[in-house]
Design a protein around this motif. Structure first.
Motif, mmCIF file in Angstrom:
data_model
loop_
_atom_site.group_PDB
_atom_site.id
_atom_site.type_symbol
_atom_site.label_atom_id
_atom_site.label_comp_id
_atom_site.label_asym_id
_atom_site.label_seq_id
_atom_site.Cartn_x
_atom_site.Cartn_y
_atom_site.Cartn_z
ATOM 1 N N GLY A 203 7.242 79.070 19.180
ATOM 2 C CA GLY A 203 6.804 77.687 19.271
ATOM 3 C C GLY A 203 6.615 77.178 20.697
ATOM 4 O O GLY A 203 5.946 76.169 20.912
ATOM 5 N N ARG A 204 7.136 77.876 21.664
ATOM 6 C CA ARG A 204 7.007 77.469 23.067
ATOM 7 C C ARG A 204 5.666 77.862 23.671
ATOM 8 O O ARG A 204 5.375 77.518 24.809
ATOM 9 N N PHE A 205 4.864 78.621 22.936
ATOM 10 C CA PHE A 205 3.675 79.250 23.507
ATOM 11 C C PHE A 205 2.412 78.816 22.784
ATOM 12 O O PHE A 205 2.431 78.494 21.600
ATOM 13 N N ASP A 206 1.288 78.897 23.515
ATOM 14 C CA ASP A 206 0.000 78.618 22.881
ATOM 15 C C ASP A 206 -0.442 79.840 22.076
ATOM 16 O O ASP A 206 0.161 80.914 22.160
ATOM 17 N N THR A 207 -1.491 79.687 21.305
ATOM 18 C CA THR A 207 -1.927 80.736 20.371
ATOM 19 C C THR A 207 -2.228 82.058 21.056
ATOM 20 O O THR A 207 -1.815 83.118 20.575
ATOM 21 N N ALA A 208 -2.923 82.030 22.181
ATOM 22 C CA ALA A 208 -3.255 83.273 22.884
ATOM 23 C C ALA A 208 -1.994 84.007 23.331
ATOM 24 O O ALA A 208 -1.906 85.239 23.203
ATOM 25 N N ASP A 209 -1.005 83.262 23.830
ATOM 26 C CA ASP A 209 0.242 83.894 24.261
ATOM 27 C C ASP A 209 1.038 84.425 23.068
ATOM 28 O O ASP A 209 1.684 85.474 23.165
ATOM 29 N N VAL A 210 0.986 83.726 21.944
ATOM 30 C CA VAL A 210 1.669 84.206 20.737
ATOM 31 C C VAL A 210 1.064 85.542 20.304
ATOM 32 O O VAL A 210 1.786 86.506 20.035
ATOM 33 N N ILE A 211 -0.253 85.608 20.268
ATOM 34 C CA ILE A 211 -0.927 86.854 19.867
ATOM 35 C C ILE A 211 -0.601 87.974 20.847
ATOM 36 O O ILE A 211 -0.258 89.096 20.435
ATOM 37 N N ALA A 212 -0.671 87.686 22.143
ATOM 38 C CA ALA A 212 -0.367 88.701 23.164
ATOM 39 C C ALA A 212 1.078 89.177 23.050
ATOM 40 O O ALA A 212 1.351 90.379 23.159
ATOM 41 N N GLN A 213 1.993 88.245 22.826
ATOM 42 C CA GLN A 213 3.399 88.640 22.684
ATOM 43 C C GLN A 213 3.610 89.519 21.461
ATOM 44 O O GLN A 213 4.315 90.538 21.538
ATOM 45 N N LEU A 214 3.029 89.132 20.347
ATOM 46 C CA LEU A 214 3.214 89.928 19.132
ATOM 47 C C LEU A 214 2.633 91.331 19.291
ATOM 48 O O LEU A 214 3.265 92.312 18.889
ATOM 49 N N ILE A 215 1.479 91.432 19.898
ATOM 50 C CA ILE A 215 0.891 92.757 20.143
ATOM 51 C C ILE A 215 1.792 93.569 21.062
ATOM 52 O O ILE A 215 2.094 94.735 20.792
ATOM 53 N N SER A 216 2.247 92.938 22.156
ATOM 54 C CA SER A 216 3.070 93.676 23.124
ATOM 55 C C SER A 216 4.448 94.019 22.566
ATOM 56 O O SER A 216 5.088 94.956 23.047
#
Length: 166
Positions: free
Chosen positions: A128-141
């Motif tokens: 919830g602390r992150f925008d959509t692009a960062d959420v996607i990048a985090q989940l992938i990483s």
């Protein structure tokens, strides 16, 4: 086996140099590549965190993103310890990639999972602390090293098949 000991023959086969058949053992290169990829994934941020902890905290995964900075306060000791532990895991993964000894390969993959699965669980609970692009990048990483570790475990059965062949 007159020229080589049984142990030497197993080790030679396990590292993919020669097999009992006509050519090199194919199937083990992906194991080595996956382990090297995992070691890079741990090693690069590990070096950064250990030797430049404030920069790592402010700029990981790339300067301007600062995923860690969204979890204050900064703690140099904790960031350096993370870097050192990441480098320890890197050493085990790299040694497994070089030796391709089945037990070490599997231990390295399980060690990577022991870090990455709880790491993913934490991130999923704090997206919830992150925008959509960062959420996607985090989940992938976060999911990628788990998937690669699983692939290593599956492919490591090939190493066992080589060891059991004689």
């Amino acid at each position: 086996m007159p020229a080589k000991s049984r142990e030497t023959a197993h080790r030679t086969e396990a590292i993919g140099m020669v097999g009992p058949g006509p050519g090199p053992v194919a199937g083990l290169l992906p194991v080595r590549a996956a382990l090297l990829l995992l070691s890079l994934g741990q090693g690069l941020p590990g070096v950064w965190a250990l030797f430049a902890p404030r920069s790592f905290y402010d700029g990981f995964p790339l300067p301007g993103y600062g995923w860690l900075a969204k979890f204050p306060p900064y703690n140099e000791h904790l960031v350096r310890d993370l870097g050192a532990l990441s480098l320890a895991l890197t050493a085990v993964l790299a040694l497994a990639a070089v030796s391709l000894e089945r037990r070490l390969v599997r231990t390295a993959a399980f060690g990577c999972l022991a870090f990455t699965v709880p790491h993913l669980a934490f991130h999923v609970a704090h997206l919830g602390r992150f925008d959509t692009a960062d959420v996607i990048a985090q989940l992938i990483s976060q999911v990628a090293p788990i998937a690669v570790s699983g692939i290593v475990l599956l492919l490591s059965r090939r190493i066992g098949a080589l060891e059991d062949r004689d």
